[in-house]
Design an enzyme around this catalytic site. Structure first.
Site, short mmCIF file in Angstrom:
data_model
loop_
_atom_site.label_atom_id
_atom_site.label_comp_id
_atom_site.label_asym_id
_atom_site.label_seq_id
_atom_site.Cartn_x
_atom_site.Cartn_y
_atom_site.Cartn_z
N CYS A 26 1.67 -5.10 -1.53
CA CYS A 26 0.40 -5.73 -1.15
C CYS A 26 -0.38 -6.23 -2.37
O CYS A 26 0.04 -7.17 -3.02
CB CYS A 26 -0.44 -4.79 -0.29
SG CYS A 26 -1.70 -5.68 0.66
N HIS A 65 2.23 -3.89 4.13
CA HIS A 65 2.19 -2.44 3.96
C HIS A 65 3.23 -1.77 4.87
O HIS A 65 2.87 -1.06 5.82
CB HIS A 65 0.80 -1.90 4.30
CG HIS A 65 -0.20 -2.07 3.21
ND1 HIS A 65 -0.17 -1.33 2.05
CD2 HIS A 65 -1.27 -2.89 3.11
CE1 HIS A 65 -1.18 -1.68 1.28
NE2 HIS A 65 -1.87 -2.63 1.89
N GLU A 93 4.77 0.79 4.41
CA GLU A 93 4.66 2.24 4.28
C GLU A 93 3.59 2.84 5.19
O GLU A 93 3.54 4.07 5.39
CB GLU A 93 4.36 2.62 2.83
CG GLU A 93 2.92 2.50 2.39
CD GLU A 93 2.43 1.10 2.08
OE1 GLU A 93 1.29 0.95 1.61
OE2 GLU A 93 3.20 0.13 2.33
#
Length: 313
Positions: free
Chosen positions: A142, A235, A237
């Site tokens: 990001c 993102h 994650e």
């Protein structure tokens, strides 16, 4: 992980044309195996939450991974205790003499600030420059992806009028890249950012390759042609609740945020969120760690010149 097959087996060419990872007996016999050493530069406010998210993905791979956590040494963490930081994190001076198989640089809540105005920008630049000689592969997430593209390749980002928040459909722009093995033709990934990179500038840059994009969210996966730097604009994650937590945080601060798109059932923020990206995030990190770290890194980390070039695999 690869399928080991006899040298010159006819199926090898067919499988390779389908982007399946196979390894000859000769190459397998010459492989050395050891734990992968990965450094995480955690720039997110909630350190423990981000640690957990990234370790969850790294722990879902077949490889043993030894992790070191890195901080910007003169930046105080407002949301994580000093005891936690001193116990589990290292300063750059503690690791600058070392080499690592992989480095992950997280996002940061700095989306509307010019890079040069970030108080610790010099530290970020120093770590990125260091990584190009001391790390086999770097994964930028990001904000860090935008920062890396700016610092390493001179690409500027565009500040958006409103924050881009939500879960968006993406498509591969290439077929036969190791990073994309097992990817669906279309897949979901979350975004939460105030800026974007110009897709055409990425396409035209001689040192970069655009591997995945979204009609709504723009460029998503960009890989340097030397396979050393992977830029992920979203993102993958994030856990299921993260976008919801950010939305309600911004509401509490009277920032009038837009409802994250394609995230809540029927786009109703009072309804449950739907996690559509976890399998993609797991596969992305697994492929990065396997194909761009494990398969390329030297057995002896003191000799970074011994990296295996992709072309010989």
């Amino acid at each position: 992980m690869p399928v080991k097959i006899p040298d010159h087996l006819p199926a090898a060419g067919i499988l390779e044309s389908e982007n399946i990872f196979v390894m000859s007996e000769t190459r397998a016999a010459n492989q050395d195996i050891r734990p992968m050493k990965v450094l995480i530069l955690n720039l997110m406010p909630n350190k423990i939450e981000t640690e957990t998210q990234l370790l969850r993905l790294l722990g879902n791979t077949p490889l043993q991974v030894d992790v070191d956590l890195l901080r910007i040494h003169d930046k105080e963490s407002k949301h994580t205790s000093i005891d936690h930081m001193n116990t589990f994190y290292r300063d750059f001076e503690d690791v600058r003499h070392k080499n690592y198989d992989g480095l992950i640089i997280t996002g940061a809540p700095l989306g509307q600030i010019d890079f040069e105005d970030v108080t610790y920008w010099d530290h970020i630049r120093e770590i990125i420059d260091w990584s190009q000689q001391h790390v086999t592969s770097v994964l930028f997430l990001c904000w860090a992806a935008h920062a890396g593209l700016y610092h390493l390749y001179g690409l500027n980002r565009k500040i958006l009028e409103q924050k881009r928040s939500g879960v968006f459909v993406h498509r591969r722009t290439c077929q036969h890249f190791p990073l994309l093995r097992g990817f669906d033709d279309e897949f979901f990934a979350p975004h939460s950012r105030f800026a974007e990179m110009d897709v055409e500038e990425i396409r035209q840059h001689p040192q970069l390759q655009l591997l995945a994009e979204s009609d709504e969210a723009g460029a998503y996966l960009v890989l340097s042609r030397n396979n050393r730097n992977l830029f992920v604009m979203g993102h993958p994650e994030y856990q299921k609740s993260t976008l919801n937590d950010e939305y309600h945080r911004d509401l509490a601060q009277s920032l009038n945020p837009n409802v994250p798109q394609n995230y809540y059932r029927n786009d109703d923020p009072k309804a449950d969120a739907i996690a559509r990206w976890h399998s993609h995030g797991s596969l992305l990190v697994s492929n990065w760690l396997n194909y761009y770290v494990y398969q390329l890194t030297p057995y002896d980390l003191s000799d970074m010149t011994a990296m295996t070039p992709w072309e010989s695999q």
